[in-house]
Design an enzyme around this catalytic site. Structure first.
Site, mmCIF file in Angstrom:
data_model
loop_
_atom_site.group_PDB
_atom_site.id
_atom_site.type_symbol
_atom_site.label_atom_id
_atom_site.label_comp_id
_atom_site.label_asym_id
_atom_site.label_seq_id
_atom_site.Cartn_x
_atom_site.Cartn_y
_atom_site.Cartn_z
ATOM 1 N N HIS A 188 0.855 -1.196 0.000
ATOM 2 C CA HIS A 188 0.000 0.000 0.000
ATOM 3 C C HIS A 188 0.879 1.229 0.000
ATOM 4 O O HIS A 188 2.003 1.197 0.502
ATOM 5 C CB HIS A 188 -0.953 0.019 1.201
ATOM 6 C CG HIS A 188 -0.283 -0.192 2.523
ATOM 7 N ND1 HIS A 188 0.087 -1.447 2.971
ATOM 8 C CD2 HIS A 188 0.109 0.679 3.481
ATOM 9 C CE1 HIS A 188 0.661 -1.338 4.156
ATOM 10 N NE2 HIS A 188 0.701 -0.048 4.486
ATOM 11 N N HIS A 236 0.810 5.238 1.209
ATOM 12 C CA HIS A 236 0.111 6.289 1.961
ATOM 13 C C HIS A 236 0.188 7.596 1.177
ATOM 14 O O HIS A 236 1.251 7.936 0.644
ATOM 15 C CB HIS A 236 0.798 6.539 3.303
ATOM 16 C CG HIS A 236 0.824 5.379 4.240
ATOM 17 N ND1 HIS A 236 -0.013 5.274 5.322
ATOM 18 C CD2 HIS A 236 1.599 4.263 4.277
ATOM 19 C CE1 HIS A 236 0.256 4.151 5.986
ATOM 20 N NE2 HIS A 236 1.240 3.526 5.374
HETATM 21 P P1 AMP Z 1 1.756 0.485 7.381
HETATM 22 O O1 AMP Z 1 2.294 0.839 8.743
HETATM 23 O O2 AMP Z 1 2.487 1.176 6.265
HETATM 24 O O3 AMP Z 1 1.627 -1.006 7.161
HETATM 25 O O4 AMP Z 1 0.312 1.107 7.336
HETATM 26 C C1 AMP Z 1 -0.862 0.423 7.597
HETATM 27 C C2 AMP Z 1 -1.932 1.470 7.660
HETATM 28 O O5 AMP Z 1 -3.176 0.837 7.473
HETATM 29 C C3 AMP Z 1 -1.990 2.244 8.971
HETATM 30 O O6 AMP Z 1 -1.866 3.641 8.709
HETATM 31 C C4 AMP Z 1 -3.368 1.874 9.526
HETATM 32 O O7 AMP Z 1 -3.986 2.963 10.169
HETATM 33 C C5 AMP Z 1 -4.119 1.469 8.276
HETATM 34 N N1 AMP Z 1 -5.184 0.502 8.478
HETATM 35 C C6 AMP Z 1 -5.097 -0.695 9.113
HETATM 36 N N2 AMP Z 1 -6.278 -1.344 9.047
HETATM 37 C C7 AMP Z 1 -7.123 -0.543 8.342
HETATM 38 C C8 AMP Z 1 -8.485 -0.641 7.933
HETATM 39 N N3 AMP Z 1 -9.236 -1.711 8.251
HETATM 40 N N4 AMP Z 1 -9.013 0.382 7.208
HETATM 41 C C9 AMP Z 1 -8.269 1.452 6.894
HETATM 42 N N5 AMP Z 1 -6.989 1.609 7.249
HETATM 43 C C10 AMP Z 1 -6.416 0.635 7.956
#
Ligand code: AMP
Ligand code: ZN
Length: 138
Positions: A101, A103
């Protein structure tokens, strides 16, 4: 491939609902559930790739263009002054969800500092060593 044990596979393919900014055949762009700033979004491919190293090249080639499209809409629609793209690979880098993903984090004038590090120093000998260590694997 879509994995049924992966939350981002489920969200990207619509089996778990999420606030969606954009969707096409390859991607869904959603609002982050724990936003760093107002409008913090995530680009999710619909297929499962663990991280950038596993990402299909043709899908990967579309990510930056999509980030620019969303970023432009954030500047117009949210009035942010800029935005950061953040993309974590591996737990050591802060990756918590093992589905690629990106951001997109809107930044507002006078907003809090978010993406920062303390600059170190680079010396020529170590730089040459690093160049050798990485380029040997390209
Ligand atoms: P990372 O630390 O780069 O793996 O980012 C994961 C991101 O996913 C974090 O910013 C979380 O807040 C976000 N996240 C986790 N679960 C969900 C969800 N169900 N819906 C939306 N965002 C999510
Ligand atoms: Zn997945």
């Amino acid at each position: 491939m879509v994995r049924d044990d992966c939350i981002f596979c489920k969200i990207a393919n619509g089996s778990i609902p999420a606030a969606t900014l954009y969707e096409d055949d390859d991607f869904r762009v959603i609002l982050d559930a724990g936003p760093a700033s107002r409008g913090h979004a995530l680009i999710l491919p619909k297929q499962h790739y663990q991280d950038l190293c596993q990402l299909d090249e043709a899908v990967g080639a579309k990510v930056l263009g999509l980030a620019a499209k969303i970023g432009r809409a954030m500047k117009s629609g949210l009035g942010c002054a800029g935005f950061n793209l953040v993309q974590n690979n591996g737990e050591a880098a802060g990756q918590t969800v093992k589905h690629f993903h990106m951001h997109i984090i809107p930044r507002y004038e006078g907003g809090p500092e978010m993406v920062a590090w303390k600059p170190g120093s680079a010396d020529a000998e170590e730089s040459a060593e690093i160049v050798g260590e990485v380029t040997a694997h390209l």
